[in-house]
Design a protein around this motif. Sequence first.
Motif, PDB file in Angstrom:
ATOM      1  N   HIS A   1       0.829  -1.199   0.000  1.00 43.05           N
ATOM      2  CA  HIS A   1       0.000   0.000   0.000  1.00 43.05           C
ATOM      3  C   HIS A   1       0.868   1.256   0.000  1.00 43.05           C
ATOM      4  CE1 HIS A   1      -3.758  -2.275   0.977  1.00 43.05           C
ATOM      5  NE2 HIS A   1      -2.870  -3.114   1.478  1.00 43.05           N
ATOM      6  N   LYS A   2       0.251   2.386  -0.336  1.00 40.79           N
ATOM      7  CA  LYS A   2       1.007   3.645  -0.371  1.00 40.79           C
ATOM      8  C   LYS A   2       0.562   4.630   0.703  1.00 40.79           C
ATOM      9  CE  LYS A   2      -1.936   5.696  -3.988  1.00 40.79           C
ATOM     10  NZ  LYS A   2      -1.929   6.335  -5.327  1.00 40.79           N
ATOM     11  N   THR A   3      -0.403   4.242   1.544  1.00 40.44           N
ATOM     12  CA  THR A   3      -0.835   5.086   2.657  1.00 40.44           C
ATOM     13  C   THR A   3      -1.093   4.217   3.880  1.00 40.44           C
ATOM     14  OG1 THR A   3      -3.223   4.934   2.274  1.00 40.44           O
ATOM     15  CG2 THR A   3      -2.019   6.606   1.013  1.00 40.44           C
ATOM     16  N   PHE A   4      -1.034   4.840   5.061  1.00 39.22           N
ATOM     17  CA  PHE A   4      -1.484   4.161   6.281  1.00 39.22           C
ATOM     18  C   PHE A   4      -1.961   5.197   7.278  1.00 39.22           C
ATOM     19  CE2 PHE A   4       2.975   5.042   7.248  1.00 39.22           C
ATOM     20  CZ  PHE A   4       2.966   5.399   8.592  1.00 39.22           C
ATOM     21  N   ASP A   5      -2.904   4.795   8.115  1.00 44.48           N
ATOM     22  CA  ASP A   5      -3.434   5.653   9.171  1.00 44.48           C
ATOM     23  C   ASP A   5      -2.839   5.247  10.510  1.00 44.48           C
ATOM     24  OD1 ASP A   5      -4.947   6.807   7.232  1.00 44.48           O
ATOM     25  OD2 ASP A   5      -6.896   6.280   8.086  1.00 44.48           O
ATOM     26  N   PHE A   6      -2.457   6.255  11.287  1.00 39.73           N
ATOM     27  CA  PHE A   6      -1.866   5.991  12.598  1.00 39.73           C
ATOM     28  C   PHE A   6      -2.268   7.109  13.544  1.00 39.73           C
ATOM     29  CE2 PHE A   6       2.196   5.833  15.302  1.00 39.73           C
ATOM     30  CZ  PHE A   6       1.730   4.779  16.077  1.00 39.73           C
ATOM     31  N   LEU A   7      -3.062   6.775  14.555  1.00 43.83           N
ATOM     32  CA  LEU A   7      -3.447   7.710  15.615  1.00 43.83           C
ATOM     33  C   LEU A   7      -4.154   8.953  15.076  1.00 43.83           C
ATOM     34  CD1 LEU A   7      -0.230   7.431  17.815  1.00 43.83           C
ATOM     35  CD2 LEU A   7      -2.396   6.193  18.058  1.00 43.83           C
TER      36      LEU A   7
ATOM     37  N   TYR B   1      -3.989  10.210  12.087  1.00 43.53           N
ATOM     38  CA  TYR B   1      -3.265  10.850  10.984  1.00 43.53           C
ATOM     39  C   TYR B   1      -3.133   9.870   9.823  1.00 43.53           C
ATOM     40  CZ  TYR B   1      -1.742  15.138  13.353  1.00 43.53           C
ATOM     41  OH  TYR B   1      -1.702  16.368  13.960  1.00 43.53           O
ATOM     42  N   CYS B   2      -3.253  10.414   8.629  1.00 40.88           N
ATOM     43  CA  CYS B   2      -3.017   9.620   7.419  1.00 40.88           C
ATOM     44  C   CYS B   2      -1.644   9.986   6.862  1.00 40.88           C
ATOM     45  CB  CYS B   2      -4.104   9.900   6.380  1.00 40.88           C
ATOM     46  SG  CYS B   2      -3.830   9.043   4.805  1.00 40.88           S
ATOM     47  N   PHE B   3      -0.772   8.987   6.745  1.00 42.51           N
ATOM     48  CA  PHE B   3       0.556   9.178   6.157  1.00 42.51           C
ATOM     49  C   PHE B   3       0.475   8.787   4.685  1.00 42.51           C
ATOM     50  CE2 PHE B   3       1.399   8.965  10.587  1.00 42.51           C
ATOM     51  CZ  PHE B   3       2.637   9.542  10.822  1.00 42.51           C
ATOM     52  N   ARG B   4       0.844   9.724   3.807  1.00 44.62           N
ATOM     53  CA  ARG B   4       0.821   9.445   2.376  1.00 44.62           C
ATOM     54  C   ARG B   4       1.691  10.472   1.653  1.00 44.62           C
ATOM     55  NH1 ARG B   4      -2.147  12.996  -0.558  1.00 44.62           N
ATOM     56  NH2 ARG B   4      -3.823  14.182   0.446  1.00 44.62           N
ATOM     57  N   PRO B   5       1.967  10.250   0.359  1.00 50.27           N
ATOM     58  CA  PRO B   5       2.736  11.251  -0.396  1.00 50.27           C
ATOM     59  C   PRO B   5       1.965  12.560  -0.511  1.00 50.27           C
ATOM     60  CG  PRO B   5       2.734   9.120  -1.523  1.00 50.27           C
ATOM     61  CD  PRO B   5       1.725   9.023  -0.429  1.00 50.27           C
ATOM     62  N   ARG B   6       2.634  13.685  -0.225  1.00 51.34           N
ATOM     63  CA  ARG B   6       2.022  15.002  -0.317  1.00 51.34           C
ATOM     64  C   ARG B   6       3.077  15.999  -0.806  1.00 51.34           C
ATOM     65  NH1 ARG B   6      -2.498  14.596   3.245  1.00 51.34           N
ATOM     66  NH2 ARG B   6      -2.200  12.903   4.746  1.00 51.34           N
ATOM     67  N   LEU B   7       2.598  17.108  -1.362  1.00 50.45           N
ATOM     68  CA  LEU B   7       3.492  18.198  -1.706  1.00 50.45           C
ATOM     69  C   LEU B   7       3.873  18.943  -0.430  1.00 50.45           C
ATOM     70  CD1 LEU B   7       2.024  19.782  -4.970  1.00 50.45           C
ATOM     71  CD2 LEU B   7       4.275  18.718  -4.679  1.00 50.45           C
ATOM     72  N   VAL B   8       5.165  19.090  -0.204  1.00 51.52           N
ATOM     73  CA  VAL B   8       5.649  19.828   0.969  1.00 51.52           C
ATOM     74  C   VAL B   8       6.676  20.862   0.514  1.00 51.52           C
ATOM     75  CG1 VAL B   8       5.236  17.932   2.585  1.00 51.52           C
ATOM     76  CG2 VAL B   8       7.428  18.068   1.406  1.00 51.52           C
ATOM     77  N   ARG B   9       6.771  21.924   1.275  1.00 48.35           N
ATOM     78  CA  ARG B   9       7.694  22.990   0.935  1.00 48.35           C
ATOM     79  C   ARG B   9       8.947  22.868   1.790  1.00 48.35           C
ATOM     80  NH1 ARG B   9       6.739  27.666  -1.645  1.00 48.35           N
ATOM     81  NH2 ARG B   9       4.479  27.428  -1.335  1.00 48.35           N
ATOM     82  N   ARG B  10      10.087  22.811   1.144  1.00 45.83           N
ATOM     83  CA  ARG B  10      11.355  22.767   1.873  1.00 45.83           C
ATOM     84  C   ARG B  10      11.716  24.147   2.400  1.00 45.83           C
ATOM     85  NH1 ARG B  10      15.505  18.975  -1.702  1.00 45.83           N
ATOM     86  NH2 ARG B  10      14.611  16.952  -1.099  1.00 45.83           N
ATOM     87  N   ARG B  11      12.752  24.183   3.229  1.00 43.55           N
ATOM     88  CA  ARG B  11      13.166  25.466   3.806  1.00 43.55           C
ATOM     89  C   ARG B  11      13.638  26.450   2.754  1.00 43.55           C
ATOM     90  NH1 ARG B  11      16.549  23.584   9.248  1.00 43.55           N
ATOM     91  NH2 ARG B  11      14.749  22.648  10.335  1.00 43.55           N
ATOM     92  N   ASN B  12      14.141  25.919   1.631  1.00 39.23           N
ATOM     93  CA  ASN B  12      14.603  26.813   0.566  1.00 39.23           C
ATOM     94  C   ASN B  12      13.460  27.277  -0.342  1.00 39.23           C
ATOM     95  OD1 ASN B  12      14.004  24.527  -0.913  1.00 39.23           O
ATOM     96  ND2 ASN B  12      16.138  24.094  -1.498  1.00 39.23           N
ATOM     97  N   GLY B  13      12.220  26.869   0.004  1.00 42.41           N
ATOM     98  CA  GLY B  13      11.064  27.306  -0.765  1.00 42.41           C
ATOM     99  C   GLY B  13      10.645  26.360  -1.870  1.00 42.41           C
ATOM    100  N   ARG B  14      11.461  25.355  -2.183  1.00 43.73           N
ATOM    101  CA  ARG B  14      11.116  24.405  -3.250  1.00 43.73           C
ATOM    102  C   ARG B  14      10.018  23.465  -2.794  1.00 43.73           C
ATOM    103  NH1 ARG B  14      15.773  20.964  -5.441  1.00 43.73           N
ATOM    104  NH2 ARG B  14      13.999  20.203  -6.661  1.00 43.73           N
ATOM    105  N   MET B  15       9.113  23.132  -3.739  1.00 39.92           N
ATOM    106  CA  MET B  15       8.047  22.179  -3.474  1.00 39.92           C
ATOM    107  C   MET B  15       8.493  20.788  -3.931  1.00 39.92           C
ATOM    108  SD  MET B  15       5.685  23.968  -2.051  1.00 39.92           S
ATOM    109  CE  MET B  15       4.303  22.831  -2.091  1.00 39.92           C
ATOM    110  N   VAL B  16       8.396  19.824  -3.026  1.00 42.37           N
ATOM    111  CA  VAL B  16       8.764  18.448  -3.350  1.00 42.37           C
ATOM    112  C   VAL B  16       7.661  17.525  -2.835  1.00 42.37           C
ATOM    113  CG1 VAL B  16      11.246  18.914  -3.261  1.00 42.37           C
ATOM    114  CG2 VAL B  16      10.040  18.164  -1.190  1.00 42.37           C
ATOM    115  N   VAL B  17       7.668  16.289  -3.317  1.00 38.94           N
ATOM    116  CA  VAL B  17       6.721  15.285  -2.834  1.00 38.94           C
ATOM    117  C   VAL B  17       7.368  14.549  -1.668  1.00 38.94           C
ATOM    118  CG1 VAL B  17       5.383  13.231  -3.396  1.00 38.94           C
ATOM    119  CG2 VAL B  17       5.678  15.026  -5.113  1.00 38.94           C
TER     120      VAL B  17
END
Length: 415
Positions: free
Chosen positions: A278-284, A286-302
């Motif tokens: 599977h590519k996701t799981f739920d824990f307490l 929260y759902c853990f899965r791939p998401r777009l996140v912003r790094r400290r340098n401002g770049r968006m990564v998965v």
Amino acid sequence: MAEAKPFGISKRAVWEAYQRVKENRGAAGVDGQSLEDFERDLANNLYTLWNRLASGSYFPPPVLAVEIPKACGGKRRLGVPTVSDRIAQMVVKKAFEPEVEPYFHPDSYGYRPGKSALQAVGVTRQRCWQYDYVLEFDIKGLFDAIDRRLLMRAVAKHTDCRWVRLYIERWLVAPFAQADGTRVARTSGTPQGGVVSPLLANLFLHYVFDKWMDRHCAVQPFARYADDGVVHCRSEAQARWLKARLDERFRDCGLALHPEKTRVVCCNVTKPLGEGVHKTFDFLGYCFRPRLVRRRNGRMVVGFTPAISQAAAKRVRAEVRRWRLHRRTFASVQDLAQAVNPVIRGWIQYYGAYNRSALVPLLRHIDWHLLKWVKTKYRKRGRSWRRARRWLGRVARHQSALFAHWRVVRPCAAE
């Protein structure tokens, strides 16, 4: 002259246990006695309880069986002790917990002082960046399936206090009392809902799982919250091997992995998924899965990150509906805020710890119910949604912190 009792249980210990039970509140047990009823003759009730505990003549009453719906469907049976029994269990817990707490694993987070579910979510989030796979597991019916013989061996390993061992053993055999008055004998487990039950469950799993992992899989970190946990693995093969070994280990100890909630998950967004992975799981919550996140340098990564799960969001919406705000026309907007803010604040503190933006739709949902309240209370002003929005907008502009969620997201009417 002080009364001589076979067990050295002080009156102060009973009083302090009562104070803890009073803070936690709770429903009445099989005798129908509420905390308020108990307090009407508090001194006599506490003295009677102390006398029985200290003399060894205390026998727990049956535990009231109450079925509540599970979030994933089905029913969960809780055992509700009486008020006096909760106090007695708290006396034992306060004596026994310091004996076992130093031995518990640092990655066991459930029902422990100084530990929390958010800590488990945080450490899992970090490890998902370091390991490509996760084995998510859930133990089926843990509290009902605990082997008493093995549990009492674990209790005896950590204390030689006679009365602690005696009363734990008596609680383990106390029957269930059904709603129709019938009593059902219990042959295993410790009632979920008892004061001492979470501590006993943690002790049982400390030897069944935590210590076993240290001996056989020390290189694979895990986070466990009661019967729910995740183990991080380097490869899919390692995760599948561990799943088979854990299934065998739990069966040997009288437990069983939940077939639908135990699965292998890939945390590396660049790897192809294998069969049954599977590519996701739920824990307490929260759902853990791939998401777009912003790094400290401002770049968006998965990245593989947590946010409030769909199941948790569904529970939040259901709770907001149960408030029936539109029926509270007798209350002022300040009264509403005072009533709901503690709950909203708790949701924001917990589910907003990671990816708070995922909470925005839920917070908008609360505003929608507030608009329904405006339309119902102020018939003239709330004749249309537009007028209701204007009214709520004026309130938000003048009292921007009135509702706890307005600190996070501006109400639609105020934008």
